[in-house]
Design a protein around this motif. Structure first.
Motif, PDB file in Angstrom:
ATOM      1  N   ALA A 223     161.910 110.510  30.461  1.00 52.29           N
ATOM      2  CA  ALA A 223     161.872 111.378  31.670  1.00 52.29           C
ATOM      3  C   ALA A 223     160.796 110.958  32.815  1.00 52.29           C
ATOM      4  CB  ALA A 223     162.170 112.902  31.497  1.00 52.29           C
ATOM      5  N   GLU A 224     161.029 110.892  33.790  1.00 51.08           N
ATOM      6  CA  GLU A 224     160.155 110.542  35.071  1.00 51.08           C
ATOM      7  C   GLU A 224     159.693 111.989  35.473  1.00 51.08           C
ATOM      8  OE1 GLU A 224     159.641 108.952  39.492  1.00 51.08           O
ATOM      9  OE2 GLU A 224     161.524 108.208  38.168  1.00 51.08           O
ATOM     10  N   LEU A 225     158.292 112.159  35.301  1.00 55.31           N
ATOM     11  CA  LEU A 225     157.489 113.518  35.841  1.00 55.31           C
ATOM     12  C   LEU A 225     156.996 113.295  37.047  1.00 55.31           C
ATOM     13  CD1 LEU A 225     156.216 114.599  32.300  1.00 55.31           C
ATOM     14  CD2 LEU A 225     158.469 115.418  33.532  1.00 55.31           C
ATOM     15  N   GLY A 226     157.057 113.962  38.036  1.00 60.02           N
ATOM     16  CA  GLY A 226     156.421 113.790  39.427  1.00 60.02           C
ATOM     17  C   GLY A 226     156.736 112.737  40.217  1.00 60.02           C
ATOM     18  N   GLY A 227     157.950 112.181  39.959  1.00 55.64           N
ATOM     19  CA  GLY A 227     158.482 110.979  40.759  1.00 55.64           C
ATOM     20  C   GLY A 227     158.938 111.354  42.194  1.00 55.64           C
ATOM     21  N   ASN A 228     159.442 112.572  42.434  1.00 56.24           N
ATOM     22  CA  ASN A 228     159.785 112.750  43.694  1.00 56.24           C
ATOM     23  C   ASN A 228     158.737 113.431  44.776  1.00 56.24           C
ATOM     24  OD1 ASN A 228     162.250 112.142  42.874  1.00 56.24           O
ATOM     25  ND2 ASN A 228     162.717 114.307  41.907  1.00 56.24           N
ATOM     26  N   ASN A 229     157.508 113.096  44.421  1.00 59.02           N
ATOM     27  CA  ASN A 229     156.438 113.710  45.468  1.00 59.02           C
ATOM     28  C   ASN A 229     156.055 112.591  46.430  1.00 59.02           C
ATOM     29  OD1 ASN A 229     155.023 111.991  43.891  1.00 59.02           O
ATOM     30  ND2 ASN A 229     153.578 113.543  42.962  1.00 59.02           N
ATOM     31  N   GLY A 230     156.709 111.481  46.350  1.00 60.30           N
ATOM     32  CA  GLY A 230     156.260 110.394  47.298  1.00 60.30           C
ATOM     33  C   GLY A 230     155.235 109.732  46.990  1.00 60.30           C
ATOM     34  N   ASN A 231     154.326 109.820  45.737  1.00 58.87           N
ATOM     35  CA  ASN A 231     153.363 109.010  45.217  1.00 58.87           C
ATOM     36  C   ASN A 231     153.885 107.980  44.264  1.00 58.87           C
ATOM     37  OD1 ASN A 231     151.680 110.299  47.075  1.00 58.87           O
ATOM     38  ND2 ASN A 231     151.298 111.900  45.439  1.00 58.87           N
TER      39      ASN A 231
ATOM     40  N   ILE B  91     152.715 110.478  29.099  1.00 59.93           N
ATOM     41  CA  ILE B  91     151.644 109.343  29.504  1.00 59.93           C
ATOM     42  C   ILE B  91     151.746 109.200  31.029  1.00 59.93           C
ATOM     43  CG2 ILE B  91     150.999 106.896  29.277  1.00 59.93           C
ATOM     44  CD1 ILE B  91     152.000 107.027  26.612  1.00 59.93           C
ATOM     45  N   SER B  92     150.586 109.288  31.769  1.00 61.08           N
ATOM     46  CA  SER B  92     150.288 109.115  32.992  1.00 61.08           C
ATOM     47  C   SER B  92     150.029 107.769  33.392  1.00 61.08           C
ATOM     48  CB  SER B  92     149.317 110.249  33.312  1.00 61.08           C
ATOM     49  OG  SER B  92     148.029 110.127  33.035  1.00 61.08           O
ATOM     50  N   SER B  93     150.166 107.423  34.603  1.00 61.12           N
ATOM     51  CA  SER B  93     149.968 106.204  35.158  1.00 61.12           C
ATOM     52  C   SER B  93     148.313 106.587  35.889  1.00 61.12           C
ATOM     53  CB  SER B  93     150.861 105.949  36.393  1.00 61.12           C
ATOM     54  OG  SER B  93     150.298 104.905  37.064  1.00 61.12           O
ATOM     55  N   ASP B  94     147.561 105.407  35.928  1.00 62.13           N
ATOM     56  CA  ASP B  94     146.563 105.533  36.730  1.00 62.13           C
ATOM     57  C   ASP B  94     146.521 105.266  38.107  1.00 62.13           C
ATOM     58  OD1 ASP B  94     145.994 102.730  37.132  1.00 62.13           O
ATOM     59  OD2 ASP B  94     145.725 102.637  34.992  1.00 62.13           O
ATOM     60  N   TYR B  95     145.459 105.545  38.836  1.00 65.67           N
ATOM     61  CA  TYR B  95     145.576 105.150  40.146  1.00 65.67           C
ATOM     62  C   TYR B  95     146.034 103.937  40.826  1.00 65.67           C
ATOM     63  CZ  TYR B  95     144.499 106.058  45.374  1.00 65.67           C
ATOM     64  OH  TYR B  95     144.460 106.159  46.655  1.00 65.67           O
ATOM     65  N   PHE B  96     145.239 102.942  39.941  1.00 68.43           N
ATOM     66  CA  PHE B  96     145.494 101.400  40.468  1.00 68.43           C
ATOM     67  C   PHE B  96     146.786 101.045  40.194  1.00 68.43           C
ATOM     68  CE2 PHE B  96     145.639  96.958  39.037  1.00 68.43           C
ATOM     69  CZ  PHE B  96     144.960  96.134  40.314  1.00 68.43           C
ATOM     70  N   LYS B  97     147.583 101.440  38.929  1.00 71.97           N
ATOM     71  CA  LYS B  97     149.038 101.019  38.718  1.00 71.97           C
ATOM     72  C   LYS B  97     149.888 101.804  39.624  1.00 71.97           C
ATOM     73  CE  LYS B  97     148.630 100.180  33.833  1.00 71.97           C
ATOM     74  NZ  LYS B  97     149.016 100.401  32.328  1.00 71.97           N
ATOM     75  N   THR B  98     149.653 102.880  40.167  1.00 71.64           N
ATOM     76  CA  THR B  98     150.234 103.754  41.094  1.00 71.64           C
ATOM     77  C   THR B  98     150.568 102.939  42.409  1.00 71.64           C
ATOM     78  OG1 THR B  98     149.979 105.745  39.919  1.00 71.64           O
ATOM     79  CG2 THR B  98     151.095 105.880  42.094  1.00 71.64           C
TER      80      THR B  98
ATOM     81  N   GLY C 129     160.211  94.630  45.918  1.00 74.66           N
ATOM     82  CA  GLY C 129     161.373  94.424  45.097  1.00 74.66           C
ATOM     83  C   GLY C 129     160.872  93.851  43.897  1.00 74.66           C
ATOM     84  N   GLY C 130     161.798  93.619  42.960  1.00 74.33           N
ATOM     85  CA  GLY C 130     161.609  92.951  41.680  1.00 74.33           C
ATOM     86  C   GLY C 130     161.022  93.805  40.776  1.00 74.33           C
ATOM     87  N   ARG C 131     160.469  93.158  39.386  1.00 76.44           N
ATOM     88  CA  ARG C 131     159.998  93.623  38.344  1.00 76.44           C
ATOM     89  C   ARG C 131     158.694  94.645  38.670  1.00 76.44           C
ATOM     90  NH1 ARG C 131     158.493  89.937  33.653  1.00 76.44           N
ATOM     91  NH2 ARG C 131     157.020  91.268  32.665  1.00 76.44           N
ATOM     92  N   ILE C 132     158.404  95.514  38.134  1.00 72.07           N
ATOM     93  CA  ILE C 132     157.384  96.341  38.139  1.00 72.07           C
ATOM     94  C   ILE C 132     156.754  96.359  36.821  1.00 72.07           C
ATOM     95  CG2 ILE C 132     156.141  98.581  38.780  1.00 72.07           C
ATOM     96  CD1 ILE C 132     158.550  99.158  40.279  1.00 72.07           C
ATOM     97  N   SER C 133     156.027  95.176  36.729  1.00 74.48           N
ATOM     98  CA  SER C 133     155.260  94.870  35.404  1.00 74.48           C
ATOM     99  C   SER C 133     154.285  95.721  35.039  1.00 74.48           C
ATOM    100  CB  SER C 133     154.879  93.428  35.297  1.00 74.48           C
ATOM    101  OG  SER C 133     153.830  93.303  36.298  1.00 74.48           O
ATOM    102  N   VAL C 134     153.446  96.504  35.872  1.00 75.51           N
ATOM    103  CA  VAL C 134     152.474  97.491  35.626  1.00 75.51           C
ATOM    104  C   VAL C 134     152.889  98.611  34.900  1.00 75.51           C
ATOM    105  CG1 VAL C 134     150.751  96.526  37.291  1.00 75.51           C
ATOM    106  CG2 VAL C 134     152.340  98.472  37.910  1.00 75.51           C
TER     107      VAL C 134
ATOM    108  N   LEU D 166     140.516 102.888  43.252  1.00 73.81           N
ATOM    109  CA  LEU D 166     141.207 101.855  42.959  1.00 73.81           C
ATOM    110  C   LEU D 166     140.274 101.168  41.730  1.00 73.81           C
ATOM    111  CD1 LEU D 166     142.511  99.690  45.532  1.00 73.81           C
ATOM    112  CD2 LEU D 166     143.634 100.659  43.934  1.00 73.81           C
ATOM    113  N   ALA D 167     139.030 100.963  41.890  1.00 72.48           N
ATOM    114  CA  ALA D 167     138.171 100.426  40.833  1.00 72.48           C
ATOM    115  C   ALA D 167     138.073 101.412  39.793  1.00 72.48           C
ATOM    116  CB  ALA D 167     136.967 100.051  41.637  1.00 72.48           C
ATOM    117  N   VAL D 168     137.936 102.436  39.974  1.00 67.72           N
ATOM    118  CA  VAL D 168     137.675 103.641  38.711  1.00 67.72           C
ATOM    119  C   VAL D 168     139.268 103.601  38.056  1.00 67.72           C
ATOM    120  CG1 VAL D 168     137.722 105.936  38.055  1.00 67.72           C
ATOM    121  CG2 VAL D 168     136.180 105.137  39.701  1.00 67.72           C
ATOM    122  N   GLY D 169     140.255 103.359  38.998  1.00 64.46           N
ATOM    123  CA  GLY D 169     141.656 103.623  38.355  1.00 64.46           C
ATOM    124  C   GLY D 169     141.934 102.303  37.188  1.00 64.46           C
ATOM    125  N   PHE D 170     141.423 101.186  38.103  1.00 66.66           N
ATOM    126  CA  PHE D 170     141.440  99.647  37.236  1.00 66.66           C
ATOM    127  C   PHE D 170     140.788  99.947  36.084  1.00 66.66           C
ATOM    128  CE2 PHE D 170     140.241  95.613  36.219  1.00 66.66           C
ATOM    129  CZ  PHE D 170     141.410  95.030  35.921  1.00 66.66           C
TER     130      PHE D 170
END
Length: 146
Positions: A123-131, A65-72, A82-87, A11-15
């Motif tokens: 397009a979303e890449l890798g969105g169906n892997n549960g992560n 563009i990929s998301s980092d671990y913290f944002k994910t 629920g609600g807006r996912i601002s990250v 989490l810290a490295v991702g952030f």
């Protein structure tokens, strides 16, 4: 206990790494947008005639563009409540701006005055892997005219 430590380190490295990379990318986008500001992006009707056009060519700019671990991780929690996912909004903004810039830079090299009827696809890449969302692809395309 080791698992919790590894999780907190990730989490810290991702952030910190994600924040640094995002800040650096946003500064690069700002600089490149300034250099390409003379290329106009215009949306007109499909059958509208353009005046004084010698040549035209399709230009495409794409980026992943990929998301980092913290944002994910944060998005996973926000998805739970629920609600807006601002990250992820900054992720989409960076992708959109980068794709448009790549398209504009190619058009500039070709000698285009403007790019008409610009469209964006995502397009979303890798969105169906549960992560959650791992990365997004943004494609910008339009017709450059001289």
């Amino acid at each position: 206990m080791d698992v919790l430590g590894v999780f907190l380190i990730l989490l810290a490295v991702g952030f910190f790494a994600g924040s640094y990379t995002e800040k650096k990318h946003l500064q690069d986008l700002h600089d490149r947008e300034y250099r390409t500001r003379q290329i106009k992006l215009v949306n007109i009707g499909a059958k509208t005639r353009l005046k004084e056009v010698d040549r035209s060519k399709l230009f495409v700019g794409s980026v992943v563009i990929s998301s980092d671990y913290f944002k994910t991780f944060v998005a996973g929690w926000m998805n739970f409540f629920g609600g807006r996912i601002s990250v992820f909004e900054s992720l989409v903004e960076r992708g959109r701006r980068e794709a448009i810039l790549r398209m504009k830079e190619d058009a500039m090299q070709w000698g285009a005055r403007q790019v008409v009827n610009v469209r964006l696809e995502t397009a979303e890449l890798g969105g169906n892997n549960g992560n959650g969302v791992v990365s997004i692809e943004v494609i910008a395309y339009g017709t450059g005219v001289q």
